[in-house]
Design an enzyme around this catalytic site. Sequence first.
Site, short mmCIF file in Angstrom:
data_model
loop_
_atom_site.label_atom_id
_atom_site.label_comp_id
_atom_site.label_asym_id
_atom_site.label_seq_id
_atom_site.Cartn_x
_atom_site.Cartn_y
_atom_site.Cartn_z
N ASN A 13 0.73 -1.81 0.50
CA ASN A 13 0.13 -0.24 0.21
C ASN A 13 0.73 1.32 -0.29
O ASN A 13 1.82 1.67 1.02
CB ASN A 13 -1.15 -0.27 1.36
CG ASN A 13 -1.18 1.57 1.55
OD1 ASN A 13 -2.15 2.20 0.46
ND2 ASN A 13 -2.40 1.59 2.55
N LYS A 15 0.27 4.46 -0.48
CA LYS A 15 -0.84 5.37 0.21
C LYS A 15 -0.35 6.76 -0.43
O LYS A 15 -0.47 6.45 -1.95
CB LYS A 15 -0.02 5.70 1.86
CG LYS A 15 -0.49 4.49 2.51
CD LYS A 15 0.26 4.82 4.07
CE LYS A 15 0.02 3.17 4.79
NZ LYS A 15 0.10 3.32 6.45
N HIS A 99 -9.42 0.96 4.86
CA HIS A 99 -8.71 1.37 6.46
C HIS A 99 -8.49 2.63 7.05
O HIS A 99 -9.27 3.12 6.58
CB HIS A 99 -7.17 2.10 4.85
CG HIS A 99 -6.35 1.64 5.45
ND1 HIS A 99 -5.29 3.09 6.52
CD2 HIS A 99 -5.02 0.67 5.72
CE1 HIS A 99 -3.71 2.49 6.80
NE2 HIS A 99 -4.09 1.12 6.35
N GLU A 101 -6.66 4.81 8.16
CA GLU A 101 -6.61 6.05 8.21
C GLU A 101 -7.82 6.87 6.67
O GLU A 101 -8.07 8.09 6.99
CB GLU A 101 -5.02 5.78 6.38
CG GLU A 101 -3.68 6.20 7.59
CD GLU A 101 -2.63 5.78 6.92
OE1 GLU A 101 -2.33 5.26 5.39
OE2 GLU A 101 -1.82 4.62 7.63
N GLU A 169 -5.70 -5.13 10.85
CA GLU A 169 -4.93 -4.09 11.25
C GLU A 169 -4.83 -3.41 12.21
O GLU A 169 -5.47 -2.14 12.60
CB GLU A 169 -4.40 -2.96 9.40
CG GLU A 169 -4.30 -3.11 8.30
CD GLU A 169 -3.77 -2.29 7.29
OE1 GLU A 169 -1.88 -2.54 6.70
OE2 GLU A 169 -4.30 -1.14 6.90
N GLY A 175 2.13 1.93 10.43
CA GLY A 175 3.49 3.45 10.44
C GLY A 175 4.15 3.15 11.99
O GLY A 175 4.81 4.71 12.09
N SER A 214 3.36 -2.35 10.22
CA SER A 214 4.80 -2.46 10.54
C SER A 214 6.10 -3.64 10.36
O SER A 214 6.09 -4.17 10.53
CB SER A 214 5.26 -1.76 11.82
OG SER A 214 4.91 -0.52 12.03
P1 PGA Z 1 3.13 0.26 7.32
O1 PGA Z 1 1.24 0.25 7.17
O2 PGA Z 1 3.93 -0.75 7.29
O3 PGA Z 1 3.44 1.60 7.38
O4 PGA Z 1 2.93 -0.06 9.02
C1 PGA Z 1 0.56 -0.68 6.54
C2 PGA Z 1 -0.72 -0.18 6.41
O5 PGA Z 1 -1.13 0.74 6.34
O6 PGA Z 1 -1.53 -0.44 5.05
#
Ligand code: PGA
Length: 251
Positions: A13, A15, A99, A101, A169, A175, A214
């Site tokens: 992803n 983003k 997601h 976010e 997640e 992140g 992560s």
């Molecule tokens: P990350 O993000 O691997 O940077 O923690 C995962 C995601 O949001 O899908």
Amino acid sequence: MQYHPDKPIIAGNWKMNGLRGSKIEIEKLVNFLGNNNQNSNVIIFPPYTLISDFVNIAVSSDLFIGSQDCHQVNRGAYTGSISPEMIKDLGCNFVILGHSEVRNTKDESSILISKKAEATHKNNLTSIICVGEDAKSRMQGKQLDYVSNQLLKSIPTSANINNTVIAYEPIWAIGTGKSAHLEDIEIMHKHIISFLNDSKIFDNNPPNVIYGGSVNADNSRDILSIDNVNGALVGGASLDSDEFIKIIQSI
Ligand code: PGA
């Protein structure tokens, strides 16, 4: 090329990252996949602006390209939105929905995510529906109920193993560089699988459930070997194809 639900998933992803110069990362990835037999479904979710370029590079390769979100209807007066029909038309096979976010910044409800998922299914797209608790719920020990509630409301009756994937997640692991403990991932994935088995929708034939938060080249082997973890949704570590390839190789 078709999604194989019997194989695990390694998804990147991106983003809100990537400019046209990032095509080189996709070329490297396509090259790698062309020279190595694939035991997984590999997907990249670029920002909307790069979907078309990436689809052109990935055409007739083993790489799927997907979209990070979509609207719940196919067309109309919805300024700034992208519909599932448009995404399919571009050559995508997958869409990420719910997601955290997006849930948080757009105040998106699970009911809306279910509507979006239904719309993607009507357009022959596979939706990766994200669920995951926040730090407060985990501290209060309420993470299983939190996720059950999201699953209950976010999955439409049109879902089946071919058109749906669930991504667990935990919000506090995204992140942060701190993935969830292996034991906690195992408990949650077991819980999700039993929830899906109990739900009438999947009729004891649950879809792939993947972990995100992560994941990187150092921890992916351990995470991907946990029972009921059928792949990974990778954010930051997917931007560099050398690191992402190491994650693909760790399955
Ligand atoms: P990350 O993000 O691997 O940077 O923690 C995962 C995601 O949001 O899908």
